[in-house]
Design an enzyme around this catalytic site. Sequence first.
Site, PDB file in Angstrom:
ATOM      1  N   PRO A  89       0.814  -1.223   0.000  1.00 42.19           N
ATOM      2  CG  PRO A  89      -0.139  -1.157   2.109  1.00 42.19           C
ATOM      3  CD  PRO A  89       0.601  -2.048   1.177  1.00 42.19           C
ATOM      4  CD  GLU A 116       1.566  -4.167  10.408  1.00 42.27           C
ATOM      5  OE1 GLU A 116       1.449  -3.024   9.911  1.00 42.27           O
ATOM      6  OE2 GLU A 116       0.599  -4.869  10.762  1.00 42.27           O
ATOM      7  NE  ARG A 161      -8.672  -6.150 -20.733  1.00 43.05           N
ATOM      8  CZ  ARG A 161      -8.439  -5.017 -21.383  1.00 43.05           C
ATOM      9  NH1 ARG A 161      -7.453  -4.228 -21.030  1.00 43.05           N
ATOM     10  NH2 ARG A 161      -9.200  -4.662 -22.399  1.00 43.05           N
ATOM     11  CG  ASP A 176      -3.707  -2.869 -25.980  1.00 45.83           C
ATOM     12  OD1 ASP A 176      -4.947  -2.806 -25.872  1.00 45.83           O
ATOM     13  OD2 ASP A 176      -3.106  -3.889 -26.297  1.00 45.83           O
TER      14      ASP A 176
HETATM   15 CL1  6GU Z   1      -0.436  -3.758  -3.395  1.00 44.87          CL
HETATM   16  N1  6GU Z   1      -0.986  -4.431  -0.894  1.00 44.87           N
HETATM   17  C1  6GU Z   1      -1.687  -4.284   0.239  1.00 44.87           C
HETATM   18  N2  6GU Z   1      -1.395  -5.077   1.275  1.00 44.87           N
HETATM   19  N3  6GU Z   1      -2.651  -3.402   0.400  1.00 44.87           N
HETATM   20  C2  6GU Z   1      -2.919  -2.629  -0.656  1.00 44.87           C
HETATM   21  C3  6GU Z   1      -2.242  -2.727  -1.860  1.00 44.87           C
HETATM   22  C4  6GU Z   1      -1.265  -3.644  -1.949  1.00 44.87           C
HETATM   23  N4  6GU Z   1      -2.748  -1.802  -2.707  1.00 44.87           N
HETATM   24  C5  6GU Z   1      -3.690  -1.188  -2.047  1.00 44.87           C
HETATM   25  N5  6GU Z   1      -3.800  -1.663  -0.807  1.00 44.87           N
END
Ligand code: 6GU
Length: 235
Positions: A89, A116, A161, A176
């Site tokens: 994230p 984590e 895809r 694309d």
């Molecule tokens: Cl790539 N991993 C995690 N754990 N949470 C996320 C994410 C990735 N992308 C958005 N939230």
Amino acid sequence: MRIDVVSIFPAYLEALSLSLVGKAVEAGVISLAVHDLRDATHDRHRTVDDTPYGGGPGMVMSPEPWGESLDALRASGGEAAPVLVIPTPSGVRFDQAMADDWSAAGWLVFACGRYEGIDARVADHYRERSDWAGVLEVSIGDYVLAGGEAAALVMIEAVARLLPGVLGNEVSAREDSFAAGEMSRRVEGPIYTKPPTWRGLDVPDVLMSGHHGRIAQWRREQSEERTRRMRPDLG
Ligand code: 6GU
């Protein structure tokens, strides 16, 4: 294209045997393998995590199993240099332009972390390795998932895809990359099929008119209106 996924939940990736990605694998367009990170551990409990230095909540994935697993993958690959994708994230946002870039890569390796996250030295190490083609820490959006597996599924489907020879992909690479540019500016308006009336709701007359110029103009207007309403951040 070769795709490897490393995870402590390899079964999570079983969905890749279905639908479009599954067909691309069956057709030989994608060579896909999923690997259990715990196979690169050597203790009785197959431990992959430890407490964070400096304190704080949760657990951190240890670098040793990642190093062993990724080195074994690399050694299985001959001359080609893989791109290491680490879903997190805290990464840069994945988008259609990135999917487009990756569809031209020969080999992608997804390192799916849980807890984590993965000890930061793993990304640092593989970024310095000349036998790897780079390390990308990538997020699929501003929310927190329990691990990288669902994000890897999303990214692999978006790339698959676009590959030439994947069923239903008749458009050219040029189209694309045009689509990637368009997508960053606007979303599509509504679409319809038969029957012409359903539960009292009619298909817009213009779509039945056979007038291609008016249809194209109506679709442009609908796309612009929907973009303003649903995606005020675009355009
Ligand atoms: Cl790539 N991993 C995690 N754990 N949470 C996320 C994410 C990735 N992308 C958005 N939230």
